[in-house]
Scaffold this active site. Structure first.
Site, short mmCIF file in Angstrom:
data_model
loop_
_atom_site.label_atom_id
_atom_site.label_comp_id
_atom_site.label_asym_id
_atom_site.label_seq_id
_atom_site.Cartn_x
_atom_site.Cartn_y
_atom_site.Cartn_z
CG ASP A 156 -10.72 16.35 -14.11
OD1 ASP A 156 -10.09 15.79 -15.02
OD2 ASP A 156 -11.66 15.81 -13.49
CE1 TYR B 278 -18.84 11.85 -14.60
CE2 TYR B 278 -17.45 11.85 -12.65
CZ TYR B 278 -18.34 11.21 -13.49
OH TYR B 278 -18.72 9.93 -13.20
CE LYS C 143 -14.00 8.62 -17.84
NZ LYS C 143 -13.98 8.12 -16.51
NE ARG D 181 -2.93 0.26 3.32
CZ ARG D 181 -2.27 0.51 4.46
NH1 ARG D 181 -1.65 1.67 4.63
NH2 ARG D 181 -2.25 -0.37 5.44
O1 P1T Z 1 -14.74 7.31 -13.14
P1 P1T Z 1 -13.51 7.77 -12.41
O2 P1T Z 1 -12.24 7.15 -12.90
O3 P1T Z 1 -13.66 7.67 -10.93
O4 P1T Z 1 -13.30 9.33 -12.79
C1 P1T Z 1 -14.20 10.35 -12.47
C2 P1T Z 1 -14.06 11.50 -13.44
C3 P1T Z 1 -13.31 12.60 -13.09
N1 P1T Z 1 -13.16 13.64 -13.93
C4 P1T Z 1 -13.73 13.65 -15.14
C5 P1T Z 1 -13.53 14.83 -16.04
C6 P1T Z 1 -14.48 12.56 -15.58
O5 P1T Z 1 -15.01 12.60 -16.80
C7 P1T Z 1 -14.67 11.45 -14.70
C8 P1T Z 1 -15.48 10.27 -15.08
N2 P1T Z 1 -16.36 10.51 -16.13
C9 P1T Z 1 -17.25 9.62 -16.64
C10 P1T Z 1 -17.40 8.36 -16.19
C11 P1T Z 1 -18.08 10.13 -17.75
O6 P1T Z 1 -18.78 9.36 -18.44
O7 P1T Z 1 -18.03 11.36 -17.97
#
Ligand code: P1T
Length: 404
Positions: free
Chosen positions: A190, A120, A215, A67
């Protein structure tokens, strides 16, 4: 303590002198030329949860427990930092875990956060439903006077996406950062949508960069992950403490997969962008389409601004149909190549309807106010052949014509 790679590898390369694609391929992956070493060219997948000690006073290495640190995660964090042009990378189990670590490390009850008004939906939910001990103001960060007027003595953070999700709004990060720093705020960007290939927020004044690596960084829609990047020693230590103490770390296997993803980030992003341009232009000329939001189009309200602060426009676009919610659903149901799904940034093209999917938790009044309408569809443009994607959209939109 930051892991000292020199104790593991014989370092021959100074990664800081190389460009983006060289960093993406080589950072964190220096072959081990040490006497008796195997000479792996690729940083190997290192699976162990714990590490041996010679005796209770003498660990074999600087590692003690997975961890806290692991060679594969360490190599991945080194690569992440190198491609964001910052000192430190921290890998988390999801984008939300990364965002949560920032908030947990840097805020306390009564603090105030200012967020761009089209973040988001999940980020808004984290702010509104989990951090109920904080005050949050969502504003249009293009209005710099409003931004400065919104700053209070207890404001800690300004939270930016550029482009935003899903309206692709851009803000002037350097201008926001200048005002923010004048008032002692921490600037969080972000950078999920453009990826570090197209934008380096640290050079624009961001103190912290977060990513949903689920992503573009992972790039193949098969690894959930998040990251925090910074060059600030103090911020790094605070967020690293949360990473270790709260434990939402990325697993070694997922770190390995994301390292593999990063190596092709530049070629993928170029193809995502090429296809996004082709689709945006096709949609812009389609009679059933009301408007197309793609920052690469001259018609995008902040096209000039994004050209100043990023080297590209990415692979995300949104478009609004003429008609009703049912028309948007009809089009989506007719698509063959585009999969209706949340998420983005993978090699395959996805489409989603924010009012019923990613932004269903955002109040309708808020959606209406910022322009997330019933027929707004968000497209994550993949790396397929553009002509196949356009043909698919053409036949699905044709469905709409037969109805009217
Ligand atoms: O899903 P996760 O890896 O926890 O990430 C969250 C997140 C944070 N910031 C942005 C700009 C994002 O687009 C996302 C996750 N977004 C999607 C799942 C979506 O469909 O837009």
């Amino acid at each position: 303590m930051r892991r000292n790679l020199d104790t593991v590898f014989i370092m021959r390369r100074d990664i800081n002198k190389y460009g983006f694609s060289t960093r993406a391929v080589h950072a964190g992956e220096e072959p081990n030329y040490a006497e008796g070493a195997t000479g792996d060219v690729i940083s190997p997948l290192h699976l162990t949860t714990t590490y041996a000690w010679h005796n209770p006073s003498k660990p074999v290495s600087e590692y003690d427990y997975v961890r806290s640190s692991n060679p594969t995660r360490g190599a991945y964090e080194t690569k992440l930092a190198a491609i964001e042009y910052v000192k430190y990378g921290l890998a988390f189990a999801s984008g939300m875990a990364a965002e949560n670590a920032v908030l947990q490390a840097l805020t306390s009850t009564g603090d105030h956060i200012i967020g761009f008004d089209d973040l988001y939906g999940g980020t808004r939910r984290l702010f509104d439903k989990v951090y109920t001990n904080l005050a949050i103001s969502y504003i249009d960060l293009n209005n710099l006077a409003l931004f400065e007027a919104t700053v209070r003595p207890e404001t800690k953070i300004v939270w930016i996406e550029s482009p935003t999700n899903p309206l692709t709004k851009i803000c002037d990060i350097a201008a926001v950062a200048e005002i923010a720093h004048k008032h002692g705020l921490i600037v969080v960007v972000d950078n999920t949508f453009l990826s570090p290939y197209f934008m380096k927020p640290a050079a624009l004044g961001a103190d912290i960069i977060v990513h949903s690596t689920t992503k573009y960084i992972g790039g193949h829609s098969d690894v959930l992950g998040g990251a925090v990047l910074t060059s600030d020693d103090e911020l790094y230590e605070k967020i690293k403490a949360i990473q270790n103490n709260c434990g939402a770390v990325l697993s070694p296997f997922d770190s390995y997969l994301n390292m593999r993803g990063i190596k092709t980030l530049s070629v993928r992003m170029e193809q995502h962008q090429r296809n996004a341009f082709a689709i945006a232009r096709f949609l812009e000329s389609h009679p059933k389409v009301n408007k197309v939001l793609y920052p690469g189009l001259e018609s995008h309200p902040q096209h000039e601004l994004i050209k100043r602060q990023a080297s590209g426009f990415g692979g995300m676009l949104s478009f609004e149909l003429k008609g009703e919610l049912e028309d948007a659903e009809r089009v989506m149901n007719k698509l063959v190549l585009f999969v209706t799904a949340e998420s983005l940034g993978g090699v395959e093209s996805l489409i989603e309807l924010p009012v019923k999917m990613t932004h269903v938790h955002v109040d309708k009044s808020v959606r209406d106010a910022i322009g997330i309408t019933d027929t707004l569809m968000r497209v994550s443009v993949g790396i397929e052949d553009a002509k196949d994607l356009i043909a698919d959209l053409e036949q699905a939109l044709g469905e709409l014509r037969t109805k009217s």
